[in-house]
Motif scaffolding. Sequence first.
Motif, PDB file in Angstrom:
ATOM      1  N   VAL A 145      17.453  67.745 -23.639  1.00  0.00           N
ATOM      2  CA  VAL A 145      16.799  68.889 -23.011  1.00  0.00           C
ATOM      3  C   VAL A 145      15.347  68.515 -22.733  1.00  0.00           C
ATOM      4  O   VAL A 145      14.788  67.608 -23.359  1.00  0.00           O
ATOM      5  CB  VAL A 145      16.851  70.157 -23.888  1.00  0.00           C
ATOM      6  CG1 VAL A 145      18.283  70.596 -24.114  1.00  0.00           C
ATOM      7  CG2 VAL A 145      16.148  69.937 -25.211  1.00  0.00           C
ATOM      8  N   HIS A 146      14.744  69.228 -21.794  1.00  0.00           N
ATOM      9  CA  HIS A 146      13.363  68.954 -21.423  1.00  0.00           C
ATOM     10  C   HIS A 146      12.510  70.175 -21.687  1.00  0.00           C
ATOM     11  O   HIS A 146      12.976  71.311 -21.568  1.00  0.00           O
ATOM     12  CB  HIS A 146      13.276  68.549 -19.952  1.00  0.00           C
ATOM     13  CG  HIS A 146      13.932  67.238 -19.663  1.00  0.00           C
ATOM     14  ND1 HIS A 146      15.292  67.126 -19.480  1.00  0.00           N
ATOM     15  CD2 HIS A 146      13.423  65.983 -19.579  1.00  0.00           C
ATOM     16  CE1 HIS A 146      15.586  65.846 -19.264  1.00  0.00           C
ATOM     17  NE2 HIS A 146      14.481  65.134 -19.323  1.00  0.00           N
ATOM     18  N   ALA A 147      11.272  69.937 -22.058  1.00  0.00           N
ATOM     19  CA  ALA A 147      10.352  71.025 -22.346  1.00  0.00           C
ATOM     20  C   ALA A 147       8.930  70.610 -22.014  1.00  0.00           C
ATOM     21  O   ALA A 147       8.553  69.452 -22.188  1.00  0.00           O
ATOM     22  CB  ALA A 147      10.434  71.401 -23.829  1.00  0.00           C
ATOM     23  N   THR A 148       8.161  71.568 -21.540  1.00  0.00           N
ATOM     24  CA  THR A 148       6.734  71.349 -21.351  1.00  0.00           C
ATOM     25  C   THR A 148       6.034  71.652 -22.662  1.00  0.00           C
ATOM     26  O   THR A 148       6.368  72.623 -23.344  1.00  0.00           O
ATOM     27  CB  THR A 148       6.194  72.272 -20.244  1.00  0.00           C
ATOM     28  OG1 THR A 148       6.891  72.005 -19.041  1.00  0.00           O
ATOM     29  CG2 THR A 148       4.709  72.049 -20.024  1.00  0.00           C
ATOM     30  N   ALA A 149       5.068  70.793 -23.015  1.00  0.00           N
ATOM     31  CA  ALA A 149       4.398  70.963 -24.301  1.00  0.00           C
ATOM     32  C   ALA A 149       2.984  70.408 -24.232  1.00  0.00           C
ATOM     33  O   ALA A 149       2.659  69.598 -23.367  1.00  0.00           O
ATOM     34  CB  ALA A 149       5.173  70.236 -25.403  1.00  0.00           C
ATOM     35  N   VAL A 150       2.147  70.864 -25.163  1.00  0.00           N
ATOM     36  CA  VAL A 150       0.831  70.263 -25.370  1.00  0.00           C
ATOM     37  C   VAL A 150       0.913  69.442 -26.644  1.00  0.00           C
ATOM     38  O   VAL A 150       1.431  69.912 -27.666  1.00  0.00           O
ATOM     39  CB  VAL A 150      -0.266  71.347 -25.486  1.00  0.00           C
ATOM     40  CG1 VAL A 150      -1.607  70.720 -25.882  1.00  0.00           C
ATOM     41  CG2 VAL A 150      -0.405  72.104 -24.172  1.00  0.00           C
TER      42      VAL A 150
ATOM     43  N   ILE B 141      12.246  77.020 -24.786  1.00  0.00           N
ATOM     44  CA  ILE B 141      13.306  76.145 -24.280  1.00  0.00           C
ATOM     45  C   ILE B 141      14.603  76.950 -24.291  1.00  0.00           C
ATOM     46  O   ILE B 141      15.369  76.915 -25.260  1.00  0.00           O
ATOM     47  CB  ILE B 141      13.451  74.873 -25.143  1.00  0.00           C
ATOM     48  CG1 ILE B 141      12.075  74.238 -25.414  1.00  0.00           C
ATOM     49  CG2 ILE B 141      14.377  73.865 -24.454  1.00  0.00           C
ATOM     50  CD1 ILE B 141      12.115  73.045 -26.366  1.00  0.00           C
ATOM     51  N   PRO B 142      14.819  77.713 -23.213  1.00  0.00           N
ATOM     52  CA  PRO B 142      15.986  78.618 -23.184  1.00  0.00           C
ATOM     53  C   PRO B 142      17.317  77.895 -23.377  1.00  0.00           C
ATOM     54  O   PRO B 142      18.255  78.468 -23.935  1.00  0.00           O
ATOM     55  CB  PRO B 142      15.904  79.257 -21.792  1.00  0.00           C
ATOM     56  CG  PRO B 142      14.500  79.045 -21.332  1.00  0.00           C
ATOM     57  CD  PRO B 142      14.008  77.792 -22.001  1.00  0.00           C
ATOM     58  N   ALA B 143      17.386  76.636 -22.936  1.00  0.00           N
ATOM     59  CA  ALA B 143      18.651  75.897 -23.012  1.00  0.00           C
ATOM     60  C   ALA B 143      19.165  75.786 -24.442  1.00  0.00           C
ATOM     61  O   ALA B 143      20.376  75.686 -24.668  1.00  0.00           O
ATOM     62  CB  ALA B 143      18.483  74.503 -22.403  1.00  0.00           C
ATOM     63  N   ILE B 144      18.244  75.775 -25.402  1.00  0.00           N
ATOM     64  CA  ILE B 144      18.669  75.651 -26.792  1.00  0.00           C
ATOM     65  C   ILE B 144      18.196  76.834 -27.629  1.00  0.00           C
ATOM     66  O   ILE B 144      18.259  76.807 -28.860  1.00  0.00           O
ATOM     67  CB  ILE B 144      18.202  74.314 -27.420  1.00  0.00           C
ATOM     68  CG1 ILE B 144      16.686  74.130 -27.286  1.00  0.00           C
ATOM     69  CG2 ILE B 144      18.940  73.148 -26.770  1.00  0.00           C
ATOM     70  CD1 ILE B 144      16.156  72.867 -27.978  1.00  0.00           C
ATOM     71  N   GLY B 145      17.672  77.854 -26.932  1.00  0.00           N
ATOM     72  CA  GLY B 145      17.341  79.087 -27.631  1.00  0.00           C
ATOM     73  C   GLY B 145      16.076  79.040 -28.470  1.00  0.00           C
ATOM     74  O   GLY B 145      15.904  79.858 -29.377  1.00  0.00           O
ATOM     75  N   TRP B 146      15.181  78.090 -28.160  1.00  0.00           N
ATOM     76  CA  TRP B 146      13.943  77.998 -28.925  1.00  0.00           C
ATOM     77  C   TRP B 146      12.851  78.821 -28.249  1.00  0.00           C
ATOM     78  O   TRP B 146      12.651  78.686 -27.046  1.00  0.00           O
ATOM     79  CB  TRP B 146      13.459  76.557 -29.017  1.00  0.00           C
ATOM     80  CG  TRP B 146      14.218  75.689 -29.968  1.00  0.00           C
ATOM     81  CD1 TRP B 146      15.362  75.996 -30.632  1.00  0.00           C
ATOM     82  CD2 TRP B 146      13.883  74.346 -30.347  1.00  0.00           C
ATOM     83  NE1 TRP B 146      15.748  74.921 -31.408  1.00  0.00           N
ATOM     84  CE2 TRP B 146      14.864  73.911 -31.250  1.00  0.00           C
ATOM     85  CE3 TRP B 146      12.852  73.484 -30.001  1.00  0.00           C
ATOM     86  CZ2 TRP B 146      14.838  72.628 -31.818  1.00  0.00           C
ATOM     87  CZ3 TRP B 146      12.825  72.219 -30.566  1.00  0.00           C
ATOM     88  CH2 TRP B 146      13.805  71.802 -31.468  1.00  0.00           C
ATOM     89  N   PRO B 147      12.119  79.604 -29.003  1.00  0.00           N
ATOM     90  CA  PRO B 147      10.919  80.235 -28.458  1.00  0.00           C
ATOM     91  C   PRO B 147       9.796  79.201 -28.373  1.00  0.00           C
ATOM     92  O   PRO B 147       9.920  78.102 -28.930  1.00  0.00           O
ATOM     93  CB  PRO B 147      10.579  81.306 -29.500  1.00  0.00           C
ATOM     94  CG  PRO B 147      11.086  80.733 -30.784  1.00  0.00           C
ATOM     95  CD  PRO B 147      12.321  79.932 -30.407  1.00  0.00           C
ATOM     96  N   GLY B 148       8.727  79.534 -27.680  1.00  0.00           N
ATOM     97  CA  GLY B 148       7.559  78.667 -27.712  1.00  0.00           C
ATOM     98  C   GLY B 148       7.015  78.610 -29.124  1.00  0.00           C
ATOM     99  O   GLY B 148       7.009  79.626 -29.832  1.00  0.00           O
TER     100      GLY B 148
END
Length: 113
Positions: A42-47, A63-70
């Motif tokens: 999966v891909h995510a934008t992050a600092v 990361i909606p694909a795996i159900g993670w909140p920011g």
Amino acid sequence: MKILTFSGIVLAFSASSALAQTTHSIDHSGMHMSVSQMEDAVHATAVVNSISEGSANVSHDPIPAIGWPGMTMDLPLLADAQIMGDVAQGDKVTLMLLKGTDGMYAIGAMMPN
Ligand SMILES: [Cu+2]
């Protein structure tokens, strides 16, 4: 051959982490993972708040694909992770997360946005 260079990176916690919605920390110290065992990238934008030889602390977007909140979290940095260009503390990046057979995600690639 893998070459990871993080020269110039200060291992200090970024003030940007204060903006994260939640914080958690996962112990991945017992993780054994190989590329052949991975699935579900999966891909995510992050600092990037800090980065070291085996892990990175990041504040990632949801990361909606795996159900993670920011959130702000430590993620294992795979030994063969692909680091595209120079990534320094405070940089906004795109992470590719790979899931191990234990169900835990680790950073398989990181590229500056
Ligand atoms: Cu997280």
